[in-house]
Enzyme design. Structure first.
Site, PDB file in Angstrom:
ATOM      1  N   GLU A  37       0.811  -1.223   0.000  1.00  0.00           N
ATOM      2  CA  GLU A  37       0.000   0.000   0.000  1.00  0.00           C
ATOM      3  C   GLU A  37       0.843   1.271   0.000  1.00  0.00           C
ATOM      4  O   GLU A  37       0.507   2.257  -0.657  1.00  0.00           O
ATOM      5  CB  GLU A  37      -0.963   0.022   1.185  1.00  0.00           C
ATOM      6  CG  GLU A  37      -2.129  -0.960   1.050  1.00  0.00           C
ATOM      7  CD  GLU A  37      -1.769  -2.388   1.434  1.00  0.00           C
ATOM      8  OE1 GLU A  37      -0.644  -2.611   1.943  1.00  0.00           O
ATOM      9  OE2 GLU A  37      -2.600  -3.289   1.232  1.00  0.00           O
TER      10      GLU A  37
ATOM     11  N   HIS B  38     -11.353  -4.138   9.089  1.00  0.00           N
ATOM     12  CA  HIS B  38     -11.880  -4.017   7.722  1.00  0.00           C
ATOM     13  C   HIS B  38     -13.222  -3.302   7.691  1.00  0.00           C
ATOM     14  O   HIS B  38     -14.015  -3.494   6.780  1.00  0.00           O
ATOM     15  CB  HIS B  38     -12.051  -5.402   7.078  1.00  0.00           C
ATOM     16  CG  HIS B  38     -10.770  -6.118   6.807  1.00  0.00           C
ATOM     17  ND1 HIS B  38     -10.003  -6.680   7.799  1.00  0.00           N
ATOM     18  CD2 HIS B  38     -10.106  -6.353   5.649  1.00  0.00           C
ATOM     19  CE1 HIS B  38      -8.934  -7.249   7.263  1.00  0.00           C
ATOM     20  NE2 HIS B  38      -8.971  -7.068   5.954  1.00  0.00           N
TER      21      HIS B  38
END
Lengths: 327, 332
Positions: B62, B131
């Site tokens: 990321e 999440h």
């Protein structure tokens, strides 16, 4: 120690220009050091005195359209990529005429139009950005390469690993140039890395790694030149580790307790990159001592002029405070 | 303009396709966006049309891919970066906060970073604490970023077109529970300007300012309240930065009562910013009752479905808040 032999492709004029440029870098940072010590400029700064050969040698092989990303210790990279020392000094003096109009300071000098994508205050922050710039070159078929400077400290950041992996799988035209100046602030590289050479990490990305004498201008030019050529030929990235040494402390408030005077003296006396070049020039009879001294004085004068330019420049008006947050 | 029923995710895909067909500089990068079609299927079919160069499947990096997007944007591209879950922005934050957001200002107005970071936030899928977060207030706090939170397919398409065309880094928060929601969407390219709120339902008694999935909960609440004779106005800011303060102030000045609702944790959530905008403005004089602010509980999102549901505001919470605001303060 003596520097490598001068490559046949270099003219005497080019060599003397490089000699002059290395002095320009050294005087720039020594002058900045002097002003910080006197409290004449504020903030902080990171000086590259003693590392002039990496900046000058690596940038020399670049074409105008090639790009660089730099680091917090980036004044040398900036000068070697063709920046105007007046505007650089004005930036350190926080003036409107500075490269960043007084808003960036030492750690954020950039000249995007001329391919300097910027110094960076975050260790390792510029490495993925270099990869992105190389991606543009590849996707738009622009043919330029990106030279990405970072230090031994940054080689332990996650961004180093992610960026090298990305560039290698995508075969991007980027050269990762690690200036190993032996210390990440106070952390000796020998305590922070469990292998002898950071350059050896190249093998884990399936790319070539070069470990070179970073204070030898010609060793730097040779390795970087080859890597840039490889990048432009579409063969992907190279990792170069240049062993060098910063003469000054990490930043302005550093008592350097983590290293010995003897070690500092060794690098200053035996491996001064400018002295090494001078010996080679004299040995090869490319110039006289007087001619070299004249170039040195010319550089010194340019820095004094830069200080004068900076001092005389206006400060940015308060009306600029909220300008340029958004494009 | 011809319209077609599109889901939220189809509308996003449509915006990406339309821009990629006309602008060579636009490309997408992200994890599993290639043949897999993205973690939530948003990029499904795009690699077949545009190829792997422009629908760039990346390693799980990321920070690296966010930085690559910044560098590509700085040198003339218009990358669209997909992060699979908005929680993963934590791994990319150096590049977003220290680099993308600040480059132009730090460089004295030189250079620009025209990139879009698309990422789904929110709870409701049983994905638990790492999440399911709604972290948009973090991004809204950073000068140099724009923050968008579309609540419908129509808004998502028009806002994404504007975000791609914008010369600044834009954080585009999608919501997992909205991906399947359908409505008629124009087939052609159209733009919704960043910084323009929309009144999703007009009303005169109370303004409910809601973002993302909470817009739908607010509309449901409004319907229930309508049966009791309470006319709720539902306002969706659509973009947090820039924020359409004028529309908020106008609506509150009309109704005199406000409920602010978002899914993100209430403490230091964006609702506090909206409440401050109201009380610092002339709308203060029109307030007939204290502002009601609803947000997620100050807990990590839990796995158990009932616990998860109760961690964030529900329709009944909005109904009660509207009634409270009508009971408090001056008489209507």
């Amino acid at each position: 120690m003596i520097s490598k032999e001068i490559p046949a492709s270099l003219t005497t004029k080019q060599i003397l220009e490089l000699y002059h440029q290395m002095w320009l870098i050294r005087y720039f940072d020594e002058k900045v050091d002097e002003f910080f010590a006197r409290g004449a400029i504020h903030g902080t700064t990171h000086l590259c005195v003693g590392q002039e050969a990496t900046a000058a040698g690596a940038c020399f092989v670049l074409a105008e359209e090639d790009k660089i990303t730099s680091t917090h210790r980036g004044h040398g990279h900036c000068i070697a990529k063709g920046a105007d020392v007046n505007r650089m000094m004005a930036e350190l003096f926080a003036k409107e005429t500075g490269y960043c109009k007084g808003k960036g300071g030492s750690m954020h000098i950039a000249d995007v139009d001329r391919g300097n994508l910027g110094a960076n205050g975050i260790v390792g922050g510029g490495i993925p950005i270099a990869v992105g710039a190389a991606l543009t070159s590849k996707m738009k078929d622009l043919g330029y390469a990106v030279l990405c400077f970072f230090g031994d400290g940054a080689a332990n950041e996650g961004s180093f690993h992610e960026a090298l992996n990305l560039a290698s799988i995508w075969k991007l035209p980027v050269v990762f140039f690690c200036e190993n100046n032996q210390y990440g602030m106070s952390g000796p590289v020998k305590e922070m890395v469990n292998i002898e050479n950071i350059g050896d990490r190249a093998s884990s990305y399936g790319i070539p790694g070069r470990i070179i004498e970073g204070n030898d201008l010609f060793a730097v030019m040779e390795a970087t030149g080859e890597a840039v050529e490889r990048a432009k030929a579409g063969e992907g990235p190279t990792l170069i580790e240049a062993k060098t040494y910063r003469w000054k402390g990490h930043s302005k408030s550093d008592a350097k307790k983590y290293r010995t005077k003897e070690e500092e003296q060794y690098w200053r006396k035996e491996k001064d990159p400018i002295a090494l070049l001078a010996v080679r020039i004299i040995n090869d009879e490319l110039a006289t001592n007087d001619e070299l001294e004249a170039l040195q004085l010319q550089a010194k004068k340019q820095i004094e002029d830069a200080v004068e330019f900076a001092e005389k420049s206006p400060a940015p008006s308060l009306a600029t405070l909220e300008l340029d947050v958004y494009a | 303009m011809n319209t077609k029923d599109m889901t939220y995710s189809e509308a996003i895909r449509d915006a990406i396709s339309l821009k990629m067909r006309t602008d060579e500089d636009v490309f997408m990068l992200g994890e599993d966006i290639g043949v897999y079609g993205g973690a939530f299927g948003v990029s499904r079919g795009l690699i077949e049309e545009f190829g792997p160069e422009r629908i760039r499947n990346t390693p799980i990096s990321e920070s690296g891919i966010a930085g690559a997007a910044v560098g590509a944007a700085l040198t003339g591209m218009r990358p669209i970066l997909e992060l699979q879950f908005s929680d993963f922005i934590t791994i990319a934050t150096d590049q977003i906060i220290n680099q993308a957001a600040k480059i132009r200002y730090m460089y004295g107005g030189k250079g620009k970073v025209p990139m879009v970071l698309r990422t789904p936030g929110g709870s409701g899928t049983g994905a638990a604490a790492q999440h399911s977060q709604s972290l948009e207030a973090w991004m809204a706090h950073i000068p140099g970023l724009k923050v968008v939170q579309p609540s419908s397919a129509y808004d998502a398409k028009g806002l994404l077109i504007s975000a791609i065309e914008d010369d600044n880094p834009v954080i585009f928060y999608e919501h997992k529970l909205l991906y399947g929601m359908k409505e008629p969407v124009p087939e052609d390219l159209y733009r919704i300007p960043l910084g323009k709120a929309v009144i999703k339902k007009e009303g005169t008694d109370v303004t409910v300012i809601a973002t993302s999935v909470m817009v739908h909960k607010a509309l449901e609440a409004a319907k229930l309240l309508e049966a009791e004779g309470i006319e709720v106005e539902v306002l969706d800011p659509r973009t947090l930065v820039p924020l359409d303060e004028a529309s908020i102030i106008a609506s509150v000045s009309k109704t005199g009562r406000v409920v602010i609702v978002h899914e993100a944790v209430k403490r230091a959530g964006f609702g506090a910013e909206i409440a401050s905008v109201i009380v610092e403005s002339d709308a203060f004089d029109f307030l007939d009752a204290p502002i009601e602010r609803l947000g997620g509980k100050a807990v990590p999102i839990p796995y158990n479905p009932e616990l998860e549901k109760h961690a964030v505001p529900q329709v009944s919470d909005i109904v009660e808040a509207v009634k409270r605001t009508l009971q408090r303060g001056k008489e209507v």
